[in-house]
Design a protein around this motif. Structure first.
Motif, PDB file in Angstrom:
ATOM      1  N   GLY A   1      86.773 -34.588 -29.498  1.00  0.00           N
ATOM      2  CA  GLY A   1      87.284 -35.743 -28.778  1.00  0.00           C
ATOM      3  C   GLY A   1      87.044 -35.678 -27.289  1.00  0.00           C
ATOM      4  O   GLY A   1      87.239 -36.683 -26.589  1.00  0.00           O
ATOM      5  N   SER A   2      86.597 -34.525 -26.769  1.00  0.00           N
ATOM      6  CA  SER A   2      86.389 -34.380 -25.325  1.00  0.00           C
ATOM      7  C   SER A   2      84.914 -34.438 -24.926  1.00  0.00           C
ATOM      8  O   SER A   2      84.602 -34.625 -23.741  1.00  0.00           O
ATOM      9  N   VAL A   3      83.982 -34.243 -25.886  1.00  0.00           N
ATOM     10  CA  VAL A   3      82.541 -34.217 -25.568  1.00  0.00           C
ATOM     11  C   VAL A   3      81.807 -35.168 -26.495  1.00  0.00           C
ATOM     12  O   VAL A   3      82.105 -35.244 -27.692  1.00  0.00           O
ATOM     13  N   ASP A   4      80.817 -35.855 -25.924  1.00  0.00           N
ATOM     14  CA  ASP A   4      79.965 -36.736 -26.731  1.00  0.00           C
ATOM     15  C   ASP A   4      78.524 -36.615 -26.199  1.00  0.00           C
ATOM     16  O   ASP A   4      78.278 -36.848 -25.007  1.00  0.00           O
ATOM     17  N   PHE A   5      77.529 -36.230 -27.065  1.00  0.00           N
ATOM     18  CA  PHE A   5      76.134 -36.017 -26.649  1.00  0.00           C
ATOM     19  C   PHE A   5      75.290 -37.252 -26.939  1.00  0.00           C
ATOM     20  O   PHE A   5      75.579 -38.044 -27.839  1.00  0.00           O
ATOM     21  N   LEU A   6      74.213 -37.354 -26.156  1.00  0.00           N
ATOM     22  CA  LEU A   6      73.250 -38.437 -26.369  1.00  0.00           C
ATOM     23  C   LEU A   6      72.531 -38.183 -27.694  1.00  0.00           C
ATOM     24  O   LEU A   6      71.973 -37.106 -27.911  1.00  0.00           O
ATOM     25  N   PRO A   7      72.503 -39.140 -28.600  1.00  0.00           N
ATOM     26  CA  PRO A   7      71.836 -38.926 -29.897  1.00  0.00           C
ATOM     27  C   PRO A   7      70.315 -38.791 -29.715  1.00  0.00           C
ATOM     28  O   PRO A   7      69.688 -39.597 -29.020  1.00  0.00           O
ATOM     29  N   LEU A   8      69.699 -37.754 -30.362  1.00  0.00           N
ATOM     30  CA  LEU A   8      68.254 -37.497 -30.251  1.00  0.00           C
ATOM     31  C   LEU A   8      67.484 -37.898 -31.501  1.00  0.00           C
ATOM     32  O   LEU A   8      66.256 -37.769 -31.524  1.00  0.00           O
TER      33      LEU A   8
END
Length: 718
Positions: free
Chosen positions: A344-351
């Motif tokens: 809930g604290s981190v979200d990455f750019l989808p590759l």
């Protein structure tokens, strides 16, 4: 030659001709410059960050060795492959002279490589042949002039020809050369001092900007023009008001021009202006460059990028500090857990989408490359690429297909090289001295040295076009290094099988078989060196077969000869028998005479032995008698000297002892005599035995030698 031609009018005429030819080639020249920059990967006009896939360079590097892989071998053949030792020797002299210059001078190979490269890039490759004769040189045979015919490469922008639809319609060709002031004066005289130096070599701009004087580096642009319609050669300088020189045809070549038809790329029948190969797939090349640029951008986008809750300081440390096996404390753990923890604290750019796009770009680029290969005909077999699952048949089909696509280009390169060699051969035949041709060819060290003088006369009197000078296209491809070896083995196999079969043929078929053998030998390129030796051998065999043979006798004569031989053999046998009988009789007479002589000799020796033994016995007896008498006399004298006494017992014993001593001496003398008598008796017995053996009856036998003839008699006791 144009009589009393106005130099100014000629200069104006050719200035217009050259300008018209330049206008004809203008669009093509502009495109050619772009293609050359593309091949060199010149980024002028592109941003530094632009990415390109130089498929042009790859294709050219693949095709160049397939079209011209090594210096060709000169091949000169007489037109008709019949028995002509003088023609064969003349062809060998020209071939060796050509090969000498190809092996010892790099100009031909360099010109061919540059011409092939121009054919693959702008689309036109050209070379130029000229004749040079230097000062006199001292050789073992005396002073001689050094002669050669170098091949010059002509840059594709420095060649022009009259505008035409096909090469047969061309009326003039020209090439541009650059001459300094000193070189121009040495060639054209003082009038060259007024010729403007309009050519500035590369790099002069920077020197001019720096204030340097570059006048000595500038050169004049001189056009050497060969006009077929007037059979003249003239030299014209750009910016000069008149022609520099005009001469008649200097070489007398069959084609007049000292250059072959240029190597052209794609052409049509409406113009000689070629279409470069790259122009036919430049759109696909641009597509490959675009895909390469996008692949580069997508690769840059493939990286870990995301956002996180600023209040969760520990999350930032996880990504920035790069710690291993370490626990990072989190303030307000309860609040952190209520927000969903780390997720809930981190979200990455989808590759996923980026990787899919990248993969698709790679696939699209491979498809675009395959389209280029389909257009150019460069298959994976030529590029050395294949799939392990492909069968040998599939690869062979690909190889044949690629060969068909390249065959026309290879033939063009082979014809271009052949034309250059043909021009060189004509220059050698017409302008080279006989001494130079003999020394270059080394013909005096071969079996055909006896035909050298006649061959030189044939070369000088008969046009060189009588000979066919050709370079096979496959000899220019550096793919199969075993071609020459296989050719020689094929020749040896064919010739060996024919000779084995011909050895069993009747003698009357020798001339026919010889012609059949030479018919096959002349078709082999490797058989040329053996042709002279085979012809000499066949001539020798033919002469031996034509020698008159003794007439064959008829059967009656053969029968009479046999009867005569039988009679002679019988007479010879009888003669041998008679000779043997005579020899036997003579041997018998000789044996009897020898036997009688031996008997007489033995009897004489026996008698002599008897007389000697008797004499020795008598002497011994007389000696013993004398010794006995002396001893008795001595004893008597001793006894007489003693006083007369009466013998008592002791005296009697002494007297008896003396008597005993005397008797012993007598007995000893008698024993010695008996031994001598016994020895003499034994010798007499042995002599009698020898005489008796000699008188025994004997059987005579004839002794024969190794040849069966009687040589004497031998005796054997019964």
């Amino acid at each position: 030659m144009i009589e009393d031609a106005n130099p100014v009018a000629l200069a104006e005429k050719w200035q217009q001709e050259l300008k018209m030819a330049k206008k004809e080639d203008e669009k093509w020249a502009k495109r050619g410059k772009k293609i050359v920059r593309r091949y060199r990967d010149d980024r002028q006009g592109y941003s530094d960050n632009a990415k390109r896939y130089n498929i042009l360079w790859s294709n050219v590097q693949t095709l160049t060795p397939a079209l011209y892989g090594k210096t060709p071998k000169a091949e000169v053949n007489r037109r008709w492959k019949d028995q002509d030792p003088v023609g064969r020797t003349a062809a060998m002299i020209l071939e060796r002279a050509l090969q000498f210059e190809l092996d010892h001078k790099p100009d031909f190979d360099a010109a061919m490589k540059c011409a092939v490269l121009d054919r693959l890039l702008p689309g036109r490759g050209t070379a130029w042949v000229r004749f040079e004769a230097s000062e006199q040189l001292e050789t073992a045979q005396g002073p001689a002039q050094y002669e050669c015919s170098p091949v010059d490469y002509v840059f594709w922008e420095d060649f022009r020809n009259s505008p035409a639809r096909t090469w047969d319609e061309v009326t003039w060709v020209a090439r541009r050369v650059y001459m300094s002031r000193a070189d121009g004066k040495a060639r054209f005289g003082d009038k060259f001092a007024d010729v403007p130096l309009t050519h500035e070599p590369i790099g002069l701009d920077d020197m001019v900007k720096n204030g340097e004087n570059v006048d000595s580096l500038k050169k004049a642009q001189i056009w050497e023009i060969w006009d077929k319609s007037t059979k003249t050669v003239l030299w014209f300088a750009e910016g000069y008001s008149q022609v520099l020189d005009v001469i008649d045809d200097p070489y007398g070549l069959d084609s007049f021009w000292p250059c072959p038809k240029p190597l052209y790329s794609t052409q049509t029948t409406d113009t000689l202006v070629p279409v470069p190969d790259f122009a036919l797939y430049q759109d696909q090349a641009d597509e490959i460059d675009l895909l390469t640029q996008r692949i580069n951008m997508l690769v840059k986008a493939v990286k870990v990028v995301g956002v996180y809750d600023a209040s969760a300081t520990g999350v930032q440390r996880m990504l920035t500090e790069g710690v291993d096996n370490t626990l990072i404390p989190i303030d307000s753990w309860a609040a952190f857990g209520e927000k969903g923890g780390l997720k809930g604290s981190v979200d990455f750019l989808p590759l996923d989408n980026v990787l899919q796009a990248l993969q698709q770009c790679y696939v699209s680029r491979e498809q675009a490359k395959q389209v280029v290969y389909d257009i150019t005909g460069i298959s994976d077999i030529i590029r050395g690429s294949s799939v392990a699952s492909e069968t040998a048949t599939a690869q062979q089909i690909k190889s044949q297909f690629a060969t068909l696509r390249l065959k026309d280009i290879q033939k063009g390169v082979a014809v271009f090289a052949s034309e250059l060699l043909r021009i060189k051969g004509q220059l050698m035949a017409d302008l080279y001295s006989p001494q130079a041709l003999i020394e270059m060819s080394g013909i005096m060290g071969t079996q055909d040295a006896q035909y050298a003088e006649q061959a030189i006369q044939l070369i000088k009197t008969e046009p060189s076009r009588t000979y066919r000078m050709d370079v096979a296209s496959d000899s220019l491809v550096e793919i199969d290094e075993n071609t020459e070896k296989q050719s020689r083995m094929e020749f040896l196999t064919a010739a060996g099988g024919f000779l084995r079969d011909a050895a069993q043929a009747p003698a009357g078929m020798i001339p026919l078989l010889g012609e059949m053998l030479m018919f096959g030998v002349r078709s082999f390129k490797s058989g040329k060196t053996m042709e002279s030796a085979i012809e000499t051998y066949l001539q020798k065999v033919d002469q031996e077969s034509k020698q008159p043979q003794p007439p064959q006798p008829n059967p009656e004569e053969i029968k009479a000869q046999a009867e005569m031989q039988r009679t002679q053999a019988t007479m010879q046998l009888e003669s041998q028998k008679l000779q043997s009988a005579q020899a036997l009789e003579e041997a018998k007479i000789q044996a009897n005479a020898g036997l009688e002589q031996f008997k007489a000799d033995q009897a004489m020796q026996l008698e002599q032995l008897k007389q000697a033994a008797e004499t020795e016995r008598a002497q011994m007896k007389a000696q013993i008698d004398a010794d006995t008498k002396l001893q008795i006399a001595a004893m008597n004298a001793q006894a007489a000297a003693k006083p007369a006494v009466t013998l008592d017992v002791d005296g009697k014993e002494q007297f008896d002892a003396i008597g005993t001593e005397v008797r012993g001496m007598a007995e000893q003398a008698a024993g010695a005599m008996s031994e001598q008598t016994a020895a003499m008796a034994q010798a007499m017995n042995m002599l009698a035995e020898a005489v008796s053996r000699m008188n025994r009856p004997k059987r005579r036998m004839l002794e024969r030698g190794a040849d069966g003839k009687a040589v004497g008699m031998i005796e054997i006791e019964d």
